[in-house]
Write a protein that holds these residues in place. Sequence first.
Motif, PDB file in Angstrom:
ATOM      1  N   GLY A  88       6.896   9.162 -10.363  1.00 29.70           N
ATOM      2  CA  GLY A  88       6.151  10.253 -10.955  1.00 29.70           C
ATOM      3  C   GLY A  88       6.085  10.224 -12.467  1.00 29.70           C
ATOM      4  O   GLY A  88       5.096  10.646 -13.061  1.00 29.70           O
ATOM      5  N   GLU A  89       7.135   9.712 -13.110  1.00 33.51           N
ATOM      6  CA  GLU A  89       7.164   9.745 -14.564  1.00 33.51           C
ATOM      7  C   GLU A  89       6.315   8.645 -15.189  1.00 33.51           C
ATOM      8  O   GLU A  89       6.115   8.610 -16.393  1.00 33.51           O
ATOM      9  N   ASN A  90       5.820   7.738 -14.357  1.00 32.19           N
ATOM     10  CA  ASN A  90       5.037   6.618 -14.857  1.00 32.19           C
ATOM     11  C   ASN A  90       3.597   6.697 -14.394  1.00 32.19           C
ATOM     12  O   ASN A  90       3.251   7.436 -13.471  1.00 32.19           O
ATOM     13  N   ASP A  91       2.743   5.912 -15.021  1.00 34.54           N
ATOM     14  CA  ASP A  91       1.357   5.791 -14.602  1.00 34.54           C
ATOM     15  C   ASP A  91       1.337   5.083 -13.249  1.00 34.54           C
ATOM     16  O   ASP A  91       1.829   3.962 -13.121  1.00 34.54           O
ATOM     17  N   PRO A  92       0.795   5.693 -12.205  1.00 39.10           N
ATOM     18  CA  PRO A  92       0.825   5.082 -10.876  1.00 39.10           C
ATOM     19  C   PRO A  92      -0.226   4.010 -10.656  1.00 39.10           C
ATOM     20  O   PRO A  92      -0.280   3.417  -9.578  1.00 39.10           O
ATOM     21  N   THR A  93      -1.054   3.745 -11.647  1.00 37.27           N
ATOM     22  CA  THR A  93      -2.224   2.881 -11.447  1.00 37.27           C
ATOM     23  C   THR A  93      -1.858   1.497 -10.926  1.00 37.27           C
ATOM     24  O   THR A  93      -2.443   1.015  -9.947  1.00 37.27           O
ATOM     25  N   VAL A  94      -0.905   0.831 -11.564  1.00 36.96           N
ATOM     26  CA  VAL A  94      -0.615  -0.561 -11.198  1.00 36.96           C
ATOM     27  C   VAL A  94      -0.065  -0.687  -9.779  1.00 36.96           C
ATOM     28  O   VAL A  94      -0.607  -1.444  -8.972  1.00 36.96           O
ATOM     29  N   PRO A  95       1.014   0.023  -9.407  1.00 33.76           N
ATOM     30  CA  PRO A  95       1.529  -0.163  -8.041  1.00 33.76           C
ATOM     31  C   PRO A  95       0.534   0.271  -6.966  1.00 33.76           C
ATOM     32  O   PRO A  95       0.440  -0.366  -5.911  1.00 33.76           O
ATOM     33  N   VAL A  96      -0.213   1.347  -7.210  1.00 30.60           N
ATOM     34  CA  VAL A  96      -1.176   1.803  -6.205  1.00 30.60           C
ATOM     35  C   VAL A  96      -2.322   0.806  -6.079  1.00 30.60           C
ATOM     36  O   VAL A  96      -2.752   0.470  -4.969  1.00 30.60           O
ATOM     37  N   THR A  97      -2.813   0.303  -7.194  1.00 34.88           N
ATOM     38  CA  THR A  97      -3.897  -0.675  -7.158  1.00 34.88           C
ATOM     39  C   THR A  97      -3.475  -1.941  -6.429  1.00 34.88           C
ATOM     40  O   THR A  97      -4.228  -2.482  -5.600  1.00 34.88           O
ATOM     41  N   GLU A  98      -2.274  -2.434  -6.715  1.00 31.95           N
ATOM     42  CA  GLU A  98      -1.813  -3.667  -6.074  1.00 31.95           C
ATOM     43  C   GLU A  98      -1.688  -3.494  -4.567  1.00 31.95           C
ATOM     44  O   GLU A  98      -2.127  -4.352  -3.799  1.00 31.95           O
ATOM     45  N   ALA A  99      -1.096  -2.386  -4.139  1.00 30.19           N
ATOM     46  CA  ALA A  99      -0.931  -2.165  -2.707  1.00 30.19           C
ATOM     47  C   ALA A  99      -2.277  -1.958  -2.022  1.00 30.19           C
ATOM     48  O   ALA A  99      -2.536  -2.511  -0.944  1.00 30.19           O
ATOM     49  N   ALA A 100      -3.137  -1.162  -2.636  1.00 28.41           N
ATOM     50  CA  ALA A 100      -4.446  -0.900  -2.038  1.00 28.41           C
ATOM     51  C   ALA A 100      -5.282  -2.170  -1.955  1.00 28.41           C
ATOM     52  O   ALA A 100      -5.972  -2.418  -0.953  1.00 28.41           O
ATOM     53  N   THR A 101      -5.228  -2.988  -2.993  1.00 27.73           N
ATOM     54  CA  THR A 101      -5.989  -4.240  -3.011  1.00 27.73           C
ATOM     55  C   THR A 101      -5.499  -5.188  -1.931  1.00 27.73           C
ATOM     56  O   THR A 101      -6.289  -5.805  -1.205  1.00 27.73           O
ATOM     57  N   ALA A 102      -4.186  -5.314  -1.821  1.00 29.84           N
ATOM     58  CA  ALA A 102      -3.616  -6.201  -0.798  1.00 29.84           C
ATOM     59  C   ALA A 102      -3.951  -5.717   0.603  1.00 29.84           C
ATOM     60  O   ALA A 102      -4.293  -6.507   1.494  1.00 29.84           O
ATOM     61  N   ALA A 103      -3.866  -4.404   0.830  1.00 29.23           N
ATOM     62  CA  ALA A 103      -4.188  -3.850   2.145  1.00 29.23           C
ATOM     63  C   ALA A 103      -5.648  -4.063   2.493  1.00 29.23           C
ATOM     64  O   ALA A 103      -5.987  -4.430   3.630  1.00 29.23           O
ATOM     65  N   ARG A 104      -6.514  -3.883   1.525  1.00 27.79           N
ATOM     66  CA  ARG A 104      -7.948  -4.065   1.782  1.00 27.79           C
ATOM     67  C   ARG A 104      -8.258  -5.518   2.107  1.00 27.79           C
ATOM     68  O   ARG A 104      -9.071  -5.816   2.986  1.00 27.79           O
ATOM     69  N   ARG A 105      -7.602  -6.425   1.411  1.00 28.77           N
ATOM     70  CA  ARG A 105      -7.819  -7.846   1.675  1.00 28.77           C
ATOM     71  C   ARG A 105      -7.450  -8.200   3.114  1.00 28.77           C
ATOM     72  O   ARG A 105      -8.093  -9.032   3.750  1.00 28.77           O
ATOM     73  N   GLU A 106      -6.404  -7.556   3.632  1.00 30.75           N
ATOM     74  CA  GLU A 106      -5.944  -7.844   4.991  1.00 30.75           C
ATOM     75  C   GLU A 106      -6.608  -6.965   6.050  1.00 30.75           C
ATOM     76  O   GLU A 106      -6.355  -7.126   7.249  1.00 30.75           O
ATOM     77  N   GLY A 107      -7.442  -6.031   5.624  1.00 26.73           N
ATOM     78  CA  GLY A 107      -8.084  -5.138   6.572  1.00 26.73           C
ATOM     79  C   GLY A 107      -7.141  -4.126   7.181  1.00 26.73           C
ATOM     80  O   GLY A 107      -7.338  -3.682   8.312  1.00 26.73           O
ATOM     81  N   ARG A 108      -6.118  -3.734   6.435  1.00 23.44           N
ATOM     82  CA  ARG A 108      -5.126  -2.796   6.931  1.00 23.44           C
ATOM     83  C   ARG A 108      -5.133  -1.517   6.110  1.00 23.44           C
ATOM     84  O   ARG A 108      -5.794  -1.413   5.089  1.00 23.44           O
ATOM     85  N   THR A 109      -4.341  -0.553   6.568  1.00 22.24           N
ATOM     86  CA  THR A 109      -4.218   0.728   5.893  1.00 22.24           C
ATOM     87  C   THR A 109      -2.945   0.750   5.062  1.00 22.24           C
ATOM     88  O   THR A 109      -1.869   0.415   5.560  1.00 22.24           O
ATOM     89  N   ALA A 110      -3.071   1.149   3.794  1.00 28.95           N
ATOM     90  CA  ALA A 110      -1.907   1.268   2.924  1.00 28.95           C
ATOM     91  C   ALA A 110      -1.329   2.677   3.047  1.00 28.95           C
ATOM     92  O   ALA A 110      -2.068   3.664   3.115  1.00 28.95           O
ATOM     93  N   LEU A 111       0.001   2.769   3.087  1.00 28.14           N
ATOM     94  CA  LEU A 111       0.700   4.051   3.201  1.00 28.14           C
ATOM     95  C   LEU A 111       1.247   4.480   1.844  1.00 28.14           C
ATOM     96  O   LEU A 111       1.856   3.675   1.129  1.00 28.14           O
TER      97      LEU A 111
END
Length: 335
Positions: A88-111
């Motif tokens: 919460g104390e940090n900008d969430p952009t990088v970890p969320v982007t990385e997980a979402a990008t990887a999930a989309r590449r695999e056709g899966r849902t990110a939690l």
Amino acid sequence: MSRLIHALAALAVLGLAAGCTSAPDIDEASVAGAASGKADLAPASPFWVDPESPAAQQIETWQEEGRTRDAELLRRIADRPAALWPAGENDPTVPVTEAATAARREGRTALFAAYNIPHRDCGQHSAGGAADADAYRTWIEKFAAALGKAKALVVLEPDAVAHIVDGCTPGIHHGEREALLGEAIDRLKRQPGTKVYLDAGNPAWIRDPQKLGQLVQRLYRAGIARADGFALNVSNFQTDEVTKEYGLRLSADLGGKHFVIDTSRNGNGPLPGEWCNPPDRALGTPPTFDTGEPALDAYVWVKRPGESDGTCEGGPNAGQWWPEYALELARNAKE
């Protein structure tokens, strides 16, 4: 390219396949997988699995130390998907982007779990949150934007509504909190692939009929009508059966709203009187959309198994990785 993307590319080249087993015996293929030091990516799972999770990294460490048996048991966590909780104390952009990008590449849902509401946790082990309402709006905007067009399931603000109902959160903050939750739902739902489940506590928490009625009212005020549903049992240990029954009752009071259940650590149910790192617990039902109940959208691992609830029972600070507790959860797992 991030370490996460490099890891995914490397694993794709190697063609690693899932070797998660529910039996106590270890076959040769499983031992070979553990010896590689890498967690499998559970191809059958509809959810994205983080190849760099603490559990996956712990497997590598224990293999180097010769703890092959323990490393293999830990694959029951490392091979399965668990929610990402951006700090919460940090900008969430990088970890969320990385997980979402990887999930989309695999056709899966990110939690994901979005956990940064102001005045969070009423001064307990996970106290904190955004400094004020505007800081939270900025944080949730960055969080939502980072999801892009990926398929994502977001559990919104564990405990936030239940703490209003139980009186833990001072009344002066109630209106603001409900408004912020509603705004967060609306912002997250602008992402085309995102489903949002507003947290509603657990069956052992809000049980009194009058309090349950208040919970329903507060969920409505917080925008549940615009969310995909509600989440139950986050970071708790209530059994599937008890939680599902509670969820169906709450769903009926909410006009048929669907729900998800956190099954990350409920394999042995709760330990009476203990919610913070209770001993002898077990992993629960693996994450899946296949629940057999129309109103129950998914069993998910929101709490990351092996991360501490707080400095109790000898644990580290809340959210920190505790390998021996993780091992106990895996060892006691029934599947």
